[in-house]
Design a protein around this motif. Structure first.
Motif, PDB file in Angstrom:
ATOM      1  N   LEU A  32      38.927  49.110  32.700  1.00 19.28           N
ATOM      2  CA  LEU A  32      38.618  47.697  32.917  1.00 19.28           C
ATOM      3  C   LEU A  32      39.591  47.143  33.953  1.00 19.28           C
ATOM      4  O   LEU A  32      40.645  46.599  33.634  1.00 19.28           O
ATOM      5  CB  LEU A  32      38.721  46.922  31.601  1.00 19.28           C
ATOM      6  CG  LEU A  32      37.586  47.171  30.606  1.00 19.28           C
ATOM      7  CD1 LEU A  32      37.903  46.527  29.260  1.00 19.28           C
ATOM      8  CD2 LEU A  32      36.260  46.637  31.146  1.00 19.28           C
ATOM      9  N   VAL A  33      39.227  47.314  35.209  1.00 22.07           N
ATOM     10  CA  VAL A  33      40.035  46.818  36.318  1.00 22.07           C
ATOM     11  C   VAL A  33      39.204  45.820  37.115  1.00 22.07           C
ATOM     12  O   VAL A  33      37.969  45.827  37.071  1.00 22.07           O
ATOM     13  CB  VAL A  33      40.526  47.959  37.226  1.00 22.07           C
ATOM     14  CG1 VAL A  33      41.488  48.865  36.471  1.00 22.07           C
ATOM     15  CG2 VAL A  33      39.349  48.772  37.770  1.00 22.07           C
ATOM     16  N   ALA A  34      39.921  44.979  37.856  1.00 23.39           N
ATOM     17  CA  ALA A  34      39.247  43.928  38.600  1.00 23.39           C
ATOM     18  C   ALA A  34      38.441  44.491  39.766  1.00 23.39           C
ATOM     19  O   ALA A  34      38.856  45.438  40.430  1.00 23.39           O
ATOM     20  CB  ALA A  34      40.269  42.917  39.107  1.00 23.39           C
ATOM     21  N   ASP A  35      37.313  43.881  40.013  1.00 23.34           N
ATOM     22  CA  ASP A  35      36.479  44.178  41.172  1.00 23.34           C
ATOM     23  C   ASP A  35      36.138  42.848  41.823  1.00 23.34           C
ATOM     24  O   ASP A  35      35.468  42.005  41.210  1.00 23.34           O
ATOM     25  CB  ASP A  35      35.211  44.919  40.746  1.00 23.34           C
ATOM     26  CG  ASP A  35      34.292  45.244  41.924  1.00 23.34           C
ATOM     27  OD1 ASP A  35      34.757  45.154  43.073  1.00 23.34           O
ATOM     28  OD2 ASP A  35      33.116  45.573  41.682  1.00 23.34           O
ATOM     29  N   VAL A  66      45.828  46.780  33.821  1.00 25.75           N
ATOM     30  CA  VAL A  66      45.554  48.223  33.816  1.00 25.75           C
ATOM     31  C   VAL A  66      45.904  48.835  35.173  1.00 25.75           C
ATOM     32  O   VAL A  66      46.268  50.020  35.255  1.00 25.75           O
ATOM     33  CB  VAL A  66      44.080  48.488  33.443  1.00 25.75           C
ATOM     34  CG1 VAL A  66      43.684  49.942  33.704  1.00 25.75           C
ATOM     35  CG2 VAL A  66      43.844  48.166  31.970  1.00 25.75           C
ATOM     36  N   SER A  67      45.862  48.022  36.233  1.00 27.86           N
ATOM     37  CA  SER A  67      46.216  48.521  37.563  1.00 27.86           C
ATOM     38  C   SER A  67      47.684  48.907  37.663  1.00 27.86           C
ATOM     39  O   SER A  67      48.080  49.568  38.628  1.00 27.86           O
ATOM     40  CB  SER A  67      45.886  47.458  38.621  1.00 27.86           C
ATOM     41  OG  SER A  67      44.498  47.208  38.678  1.00 27.86           O
ATOM     42  N   LEU A  68      48.497  48.507  36.688  1.00 30.08           N
ATOM     43  CA  LEU A  68      49.912  48.880  36.696  1.00 30.08           C
ATOM     44  C   LEU A  68      50.148  50.263  36.087  1.00 30.08           C
ATOM     45  O   LEU A  68      51.255  50.790  36.163  1.00 30.08           O
ATOM     46  CB  LEU A  68      50.738  47.842  35.926  1.00 30.08           C
ATOM     47  CG  LEU A  68      50.700  46.414  36.487  1.00 30.08           C
ATOM     48  CD1 LEU A  68      51.437  45.463  35.559  1.00 30.08           C
ATOM     49  CD2 LEU A  68      51.301  46.367  37.881  1.00 30.08           C
ATOM     50  N   ARG A 126      46.798  47.356  45.002  1.00 31.80           N
ATOM     51  CA  ARG A 126      46.140  48.025  43.878  1.00 31.80           C
ATOM     52  C   ARG A 126      45.114  47.129  43.188  1.00 31.80           C
ATOM     53  O   ARG A 126      44.291  47.602  42.421  1.00 31.80           O
ATOM     54  CB  ARG A 126      47.184  48.472  42.849  1.00 31.80           C
ATOM     55  CG  ARG A 126      48.221  49.426  43.407  1.00 31.80           C
ATOM     56  CD  ARG A 126      49.099  49.983  42.299  1.00 31.80           C
ATOM     57  NE  ARG A 126      50.230  50.688  42.884  1.00 31.80           N
ATOM     58  CZ  ARG A 126      51.486  50.307  42.787  1.00 31.80           C
ATOM     59  NH1 ARG A 126      51.778  49.228  42.081  1.00 31.80           N
ATOM     60  NH2 ARG A 126      52.455  50.990  43.348  1.00 31.80           N
ATOM     61  N   PHE A 127      45.195  45.821  43.428  1.00 33.97           N
ATOM     62  CA  PHE A 127      44.316  44.885  42.731  1.00 33.97           C
ATOM     63  C   PHE A 127      43.064  44.532  43.530  1.00 33.97           C
ATOM     64  O   PHE A 127      42.155  43.902  42.997  1.00 33.97           O
ATOM     65  CB  PHE A 127      45.086  43.599  42.405  1.00 33.97           C
ATOM     66  CG  PHE A 127      46.137  43.765  41.347  1.00 33.97           C
ATOM     67  CD1 PHE A 127      45.831  43.629  40.008  1.00 33.97           C
ATOM     68  CD2 PHE A 127      47.440  44.087  41.690  1.00 33.97           C
ATOM     69  CE1 PHE A 127      46.806  43.785  39.031  1.00 33.97           C
ATOM     70  CE2 PHE A 127      48.425  44.247  40.731  1.00 33.97           C
ATOM     71  CZ  PHE A 127      48.099  44.098  39.395  1.00 33.97           C
ATOM     72  N   GLY A 128      43.001  44.903  44.803  1.00 38.58           N
ATOM     73  CA  GLY A 128      41.862  44.498  45.626  1.00 38.58           C
ATOM     74  C   GLY A 128      41.914  43.004  45.897  1.00 38.58           C
ATOM     75  O   GLY A 128      42.978  42.388  45.889  1.00 38.58           O
TER      76      GLY A 128
END
Length: 340
Positions: A292-295, A280-282, A107-109
Motif C-alpha cells: 500500500l504505497v502512494a500513486d 511503507v516507502s521507508l 521514493r514517494f512519487g
C-alpha cells in the motif's frame, strides 16, 4: 470503562488462537527512523483479514494493549463502512541531512504534502531549517508540515516555528510534550501573528483521556493513529467527541497496519488534510507483494494479505520471535482482565 480502555473485549480471541495465527517479521528500513534501522512487527492472520501488533519495545503492556485491540479488530471484527475510497497521503522526510531530501522524496512519487521530522536529538535548529528549506525547494507548491515528537520546550518551539514558518507551514505536530505546553505555544504564536497551526499527536494517543487536549484548547487539529488508540472505531469516536479536524497517520506500519489507517481515513465524515499513511516507502521490503504505497499522491482503499514467502524471508530471529510471542501473551492477559 476507563477512557484509555480498548474495546470491544467480547470479541477477544483466546491467547491460543492468537499465538497460532502469529507471524513475527523484522523489516529493513531504507533510512533510520525513530532511531531504528529495522522494524519488527507481529502479524495476526485472522478470519476476516490480517491484523498488526507492533507497539514499540519501550511501551509497557498497558499501552501495548491498545495496539492488540486494534489488531484484533482488523482480523476478527473487520472495519466500518467507508465513505470514500481514495485517500490523499503525504510524503515523510526523516531527520536526514538536507542533501538527502531529494533522494527521500523521490521514493514517494508525486505528492501534494510533506511531513518533515524536526527536533531530532543531537541536531540543531539550523539542521531543521536546512531540511525544511530543501523540501520547499524541491516542492514549491506542496503543503509542508513539521513533526517535533515533543522534542522542544515552549521557548524553543516558539523560536523554531517562527523561523520555520518563513517557508510556509501547514501545521506543526506535537512541538512540545505536554498539553499545557501545546496550549502555551499555540497562544504565543497566535499573539505574534505567526500562521502555524498546532496538531496534537502524542497528547492524544498517550493520554489516559485523549479528549483533554481538545478541552484545553491546546490544538487546532488532531493526529490520530489506529493502533495506539485501540482500533478504527475507537479513533472515530475520539475524533467525533473532540470536534476537531483530524489527520490519520501511521506508526511505522507494514501494509497490514496501513490498511487499518486507510479504513479510518475512509470512514471519517470529513478528511481535510492529506494523511501520513505513506510510510511503507521507508521500508526496503514489505510483507505483501502489492504494498500500500502512494500513486500520484493517493492510496486507494483495498484489502491486503501477507505473503507466505515474504513472511519466511523476513522472519525475525528465534529469540526475537520468542520475545514477541511472550509479549503477545502478556498483553492479551491485560485485555482479558475483568478489571478493564
Amino acid at each position: 470503562m476507563p477512557a484509555h480502555a480498548p474495546r470491544p473485549l467480547a470479541l477477544l480471541p483466546s491467547v491460543e488462537q492468537l499465538l497460532a495465527s502469529a507471524h513475527v517479521v523484522s523489516l529493513p528500513m531504507r533510512v533510520k527512523f525513530r532511531g531504528i534501522t529495522r522494524r519488527e512487527a507481529l502479524l495476526l492472520d485472522g478470519p476476516l483479514g490480517w491484523g498488526e501488533f507492533c507497539p514499540f519495545p519501550e511501551y509497557d503492556d498497558a499501552e501495548a494493549s491498545r495496539w492488540l485491540a486494534a489488531a484484533v479488530e482488523a482480523g476478527w471484527q473487520g472495519f466500518p463502512s467507508p465513505v470514500r475510497s481514495v485517500i490523499p497521503v503525504n510524503a515523510t522526510v526523516p531527520a536526514v541531512a538536507a542533501d538527502r531530501v531529494p533522494e527521500v522524496l523521490a521514493r514517494f512519487g508525486r505528492v501534494d504534502a510533506v511531513k518533515v521530522k524536526v527536533a531530532e536529538r543531537g541536531q540543531t535548529l539550523d539542521d531543521d531549517a536546512a531540511r525544511v528549506a530543501a523540501v520547499r525547494s524541491a516542492l514549491p507548491d506542496a503543503a509542508v508540515r513539521v513533526d517535533a515528537n515533543g522534542g522542544w520546550d515552549v521557548p524553543a518551539a516558539v523560536e523554531a516555528l517562527t523561523r520555520l514558518s518563513a517557508v510556509g507551514l501547514e501545521y506543526a505536530e506535537q512541538p512540545v510534550p505536554d498539553i499545557g505546553g501545546l496550549a502555551e505555544v499555540r497562544r504565543r504564536l497566535r499573539e505574534a501573528g505567526t500562521p502555524v497551526l498546532i496538531a496534537a499527536d502524542e497528547s492524544v494517543r498517550k493520554e489516559s483521556d485523549p479528549l483533554r487536549v481538545a478541552r484545553a484548547g491546546a490544538a487546532d487539529l488532531l493526529v490520530v493513529k489506529v493502533a495506539p488508540l485501540g482500533g478504527v472505531r475507537r479513533a472515530l469516536d475520539i475524533v467525533a467527541q473532540a470536534g476537531l479536524p483530524a489527520v490519520v497517520s501511521s506508526a511505522l506500519d507494514t501494509s497490514v497496519g496501513i490498511r487499518a489507517g486507510l479504513a479510518l481515513a475512509a470512514a471519517l465524515p470529513e478528511l481535510p488534510y492529506a494523511c501520513g499513511l505513506g510510510t511503507v516507502s521507508l521500508f526496503e521490503s514489505d510483507v505483501t507483494l502489492d504494498p500500500l504505497v502512494a500513486d500520484d499522491g493517493v492510496i486507494r482503499v483495498r484489502d491486503v494479505a501477507a505473503d507466505a514467502g515474504l513472511l519466511e524471508r523476513y522472519a525475525a530471529p528465534a529469540d526475537r520471535r520468542a520475545w514477541w510471542l511472550d509479549r503477545l501473551s502478556r498483553v492479551h492477559a491485560v485485555l482479558a482482565s475483568p478489571a478493564r
